[in-house]
Design an enzyme around this catalytic site. Structure first.
Site, PDB file in Angstrom:
ATOM      1  N   VAL A 182       0.836  -1.199   0.000  1.00 32.20           N
ATOM      2  CA  VAL A 182       0.000   0.000   0.000  1.00 32.20           C
ATOM      3  C   VAL A 182       0.870   1.249   0.000  1.00 32.20           C
ATOM      4  CG1 VAL A 182      -1.591   1.363   1.406  1.00 32.20           C
ATOM      5  CG2 VAL A 182      -2.046  -1.065   1.020  1.00 32.20           C
ATOM      6  N   GLU A 183       1.961   1.223   0.746  1.00 30.61           N
ATOM      7  CA  GLU A 183       2.795   2.416   0.873  1.00 30.61           C
ATOM      8  C   GLU A 183       3.534   2.760  -0.416  1.00 30.61           C
ATOM      9  OE1 GLU A 183       2.962   4.584   3.184  1.00 30.61           O
ATOM     10  OE2 GLU A 183       1.896   3.585   4.818  1.00 30.61           O
TER      11      GLU A 183
END
Length: 400
Positions: A182-183
């Site tokens: 996600v990051e």
């Protein structure tokens, strides 16, 4: 720890380990403005940029992130955006030097090289009022083919390290993989802002119109310069997000110094170039922020029909505050597994625009993920991406 003479010399020019021009181009699309609980810009804007780099392998990404940029002068004394003539910048340099036991001349050399970044200030502003939250839209940014394929390749390459982190810290491998995916799409998009610039901008020119967070960024700027001194990094060469987050897991500088782990055993915590250090650091961070080994992250739930009971359950937001029996007494319907859960639960609501909201019963582990990014949308995206990556067949990692 004071910088060496070699390190002081680095401040007289621009350069050092950084991202190559190719990756900078891939990251150049304008980040979306943050809404409440959005993850860093490097993650939010990544899907639009990722299409151009979908075929890049993990090995290619690692090679890119260790490339060296030819030194070039990006700011000179007298530039309108320079902090070299600012009295408040000089005062901040004195404060940082004293607080972190750094050489004041070295700190001032760094801050006087910083430039104001209007884009960082703009991206700090909240979303316009009336902007509807939508879990379905948010989910589609992260649970999508490019990110899943990159995640499967990451899982296959680093499965042993993910399992080692799970054994050592108690955090499931799929949650660790979900966070990194996600990051930064597994290290593909770690940000193209100079951390020195954005942290100085947000320390001394935090935008008006929202709550002032300049004290937080002053603390992070001090931690960043201390980190550079400790690791012999040129402050003007480190790249990150518009908020100053760094590396594969997008840690702020103070988090790197406090929670970063040398998980690859090379003697240095390097979240910019070591995915193995990123794996260990994410697991360590979550373990230290309340992760409970063996607990699920959430349960399905049917909320009570009574409006007052529902409002009571929603009042604590994402903070687990009710036992399963208390939720049932207020009219919520929970599965048998949730009724046997001994820890507190939270009724978590994720809006879907004009459609009916999504509701879950979050556990302490769901809450622990929100300590990484204070958003229920973020936490559920991490969980679902990790599940998609860990459960996908190996053949899914090949490019179409």
């Amino acid at each position: 720890m004071k910088p060496s003479q070699r390190h002081l010399a680095l401040l007289s020019r621009w350069g050092g380990l950084s991202l190559s021009a190719a990756l900078l181009c891939a990251c150049s699309s304008t980040p979306l403005p943050p809404t409440e609980g959005e993850p860093p810009a490097s993650a939010v804007s990544a899907p639009s940029a990722a299409s151009a780099a979908a075929s890049a392998s993990t090995a290619q990404v690692e090679a890119v992130t260790t490339a060296v940029i030819t030194p070039q002068v990006l700011s000179t004394p007298g530039d309108a955006d320079s902090y070299s003539a600012r009295d408040d910048a000089r005062a901040l340099a004195r404060d940082i030097a004293q607080a972190h036991e750094l050489d004041e001349a070295w700190v001032w050399s760094a801050l006087s090289a910083a430039r104001y970044k209007s884009q960082a200030a703009r991206l700090m502003m909240p979303a316009p009022r009336g902007t509807a939250k939508n879990w379905g839209v948010y989910r589609s940014r992260f649970i999508e083919p490019i990110r899943i394929r990159a995640g499967i390749a990451f899982w296959q390459q680093y499965q042993a390290e993910l399992q080692r982190a799970q054994a050592q810290y108690g955090v499931p491998a799929e949650i660790i993989a979900g966070v990194i995916g996600v990051e930064t799409i597994y290290g593909r998009y770690t940000g193209n802002f100079r951390v020195l610039d954005v942290l100085t901008t947000l320390s001394l020119d935090f935008p008006t119109g929202r709550s002032d967070r300049s004290p937080f960024f002053k603390k992070e700027l001090g931690a960043f310069l201390k980190l550079c001194a400790e690791q012999q990094l040129a402050p003007d060469a480190v790249l990150g997000s518009y908020a100053g987050a760094i590396g594969w897991p997008q840690f702020m500088p103070s988090s790197i110094r406090r929670w970063g782990v040398d998980f690859d055993g090379d003697g240095q915590v390097n979240l910019q170039r070591s995915p193995v250090d990123a794996i260990g650091s994410v697991a360590h961070y979550l373990a230290e922020h309340g992760w409970r080994t063996g607990q699920p992250t959430f349960f399905d739930v049917t909320p009570p029909e009574d409006a007052a009971a529902r409002a009571k359950l929603l009042a604590p937001d994402i903070v687990p505050s009710f036992s399963a029996d208390e939720m049932r007494a207020l009219g919520a319907i929970l599965p048998d597994a949730a009724m046997q859960h001994t820890g507190p639960l939270a009724l978590v609501l994720l809006e879907n625009g004009e459609a009916a909201p999504t509701l879950i019963a979050g556990t302490q582990n769901f809450y622990a993920i929100t300590r990484y990014n204070q958003s229920s949308y973020y936490a559920l995206a991490v969980i679902e991406l990790g599940q998609a990556v860990s459960q996908a067949p190996a053949s899914s990692s090949s490019n179409p």
